[in-house]
Design a protein around this motif. Sequence first.
Motif, PDB file in Angstrom:
ATOM      1  N   MET A  51       0.831  -1.209   0.000  1.00  0.00           N
ATOM      2  CA  MET A  51       0.000   0.000   0.000  1.00  0.00           C
ATOM      3  C   MET A  51       0.866   1.259   0.000  1.00  0.00           C
ATOM      4  O   MET A  51       0.537   2.241  -0.668  1.00  0.00           O
ATOM      5  CB  MET A  51      -0.952  -0.015   1.188  1.00  0.00           C
ATOM      6  N   ARG A  52       1.997   1.247   0.724  1.00  0.00           N
ATOM      7  CA  ARG A  52       2.919   2.399   0.697  1.00  0.00           C
ATOM      8  C   ARG A  52       3.446   2.612  -0.711  1.00  0.00           C
ATOM      9  O   ARG A  52       3.505   3.734  -1.216  1.00  0.00           O
ATOM     10  CB  ARG A  52       4.090   2.179   1.661  1.00  0.00           C
TER      11      ARG A  52
ATOM     12  N   LEU B 140      -8.309   4.357  -2.732  1.00  0.00           N
ATOM     13  CA  LEU B 140      -8.105   3.287  -1.752  1.00  0.00           C
ATOM     14  C   LEU B 140      -9.398   2.961  -1.003  1.00  0.00           C
ATOM     15  O   LEU B 140      -9.676   1.791  -0.732  1.00  0.00           O
ATOM     16  CB  LEU B 140      -6.998   3.671  -0.766  1.00  0.00           C
ATOM     17  N   ILE B 141     -10.198   3.968  -0.676  1.00  0.00           N
ATOM     18  CA  ILE B 141     -11.484   3.730  -0.018  1.00  0.00           C
ATOM     19  C   ILE B 141     -12.413   2.962  -0.947  1.00  0.00           C
ATOM     20  O   ILE B 141     -13.115   2.040  -0.520  1.00  0.00           O
ATOM     21  CB  ILE B 141     -12.108   5.061   0.450  1.00  0.00           C
ATOM     22  N   ALA B 142     -12.411   3.315  -2.222  1.00  0.00           N
ATOM     23  CA  ALA B 142     -13.248   2.598  -3.192  1.00  0.00           C
ATOM     24  C   ALA B 142     -12.798   1.145  -3.320  1.00  0.00           C
ATOM     25  O   ALA B 142     -13.616   0.244  -3.491  1.00  0.00           O
ATOM     26  CB  ALA B 142     -13.201   3.299  -4.545  1.00  0.00           C
ATOM     27  N   ARG B 143     -11.501   0.914  -3.214  1.00  0.00           N
ATOM     28  CA  ARG B 143     -10.967  -0.437  -3.386  1.00  0.00           C
ATOM     29  C   ARG B 143     -11.107  -1.288  -2.132  1.00  0.00           C
ATOM     30  O   ARG B 143     -11.468  -2.452  -2.213  1.00  0.00           O
ATOM     31  CB  ARG B 143      -9.495  -0.339  -3.778  1.00  0.00           C
TER      32      ARG B 143
ATOM     33  N   TYR C 213     -13.020   1.146   5.931  1.00  0.00           N
ATOM     34  CA  TYR C 213     -12.187   0.669   7.030  1.00  0.00           C
ATOM     35  C   TYR C 213     -10.713   1.026   6.830  1.00  0.00           C
ATOM     36  O   TYR C 213      -9.947   1.066   7.782  1.00  0.00           O
ATOM     37  CB  TYR C 213     -12.341  -0.846   7.189  1.00  0.00           C
ATOM     38  N   VAL C 214     -10.312   1.313   5.609  1.00  0.00           N
ATOM     39  CA  VAL C 214      -8.904   1.604   5.325  1.00  0.00           C
ATOM     40  C   VAL C 214      -8.465   2.946   5.902  1.00  0.00           C
ATOM     41  O   VAL C 214      -7.284   3.200   6.056  1.00  0.00           O
ATOM     42  CB  VAL C 214      -8.626   1.520   3.803  1.00  0.00           C
ATOM     43  N   THR C 215      -9.413   3.788   6.263  1.00  0.00           N
ATOM     44  CA  THR C 215      -9.080   5.097   6.795  1.00  0.00           C
ATOM     45  C   THR C 215      -9.347   5.145   8.298  1.00  0.00           C
ATOM     46  O   THR C 215     -10.248   4.480   8.795  1.00  0.00           O
ATOM     47  CB  THR C 215      -9.858   6.208   6.063  1.00  0.00           C
ATOM     48  N   PHE C 216      -8.550   5.908   9.018  1.00  0.00           N
ATOM     49  CA  PHE C 216      -8.733   6.036  10.461  1.00  0.00           C
ATOM     50  C   PHE C 216      -9.909   6.944  10.816  1.00  0.00           C
ATOM     51  O   PHE C 216     -10.373   6.935  11.939  1.00  0.00           O
ATOM     52  CB  PHE C 216      -7.459   6.579  11.133  1.00  0.00           C
TER      53      PHE C 216
END
Length: 130
Positions: free
Chosen positions: A66-67, A87-90, A94-97
């Motif tokens: 991901m980095r 990234l949220i769409a993929r 939950y991928v975001t804090f």
Amino acid sequence: MRKFVLALALIAAPVMAQRPPAALAYTQLPDPAQEAEARALMATLRCLVCQGQSIADSDADMAGDMRALVRQRIAGGERPDEVRQWLIARYGDYVTFDPPVGGTTWPLWVAPIVLLGLGMLVARASFRRR
């Protein structure tokens, strides 16, 4: 002979399963401004394996991938908000804090306020009795 080959395959399987990290997982971008944008974004994204760490802090292979993905996209000219939305769409919210307020996440945002209000009511009632 077949047993020897099978044993050798079982011993070698974990070694062959390991892959090198993605190209930009541990390498900074040449442009310091782009690297700063990438690092700021990586600090706000959750590692999907570790769950409690950001991808900037995690040593998991998934976090490294991901980095690298974040750095590649920012080096390609995308803005951090665009990368974040991709990234949220993929991977989902939950991928975001800091997930957005929505139908499934509203309890996360409302519960602290309700609990604080209940605590204040209990404290007030306790002080009145005394």
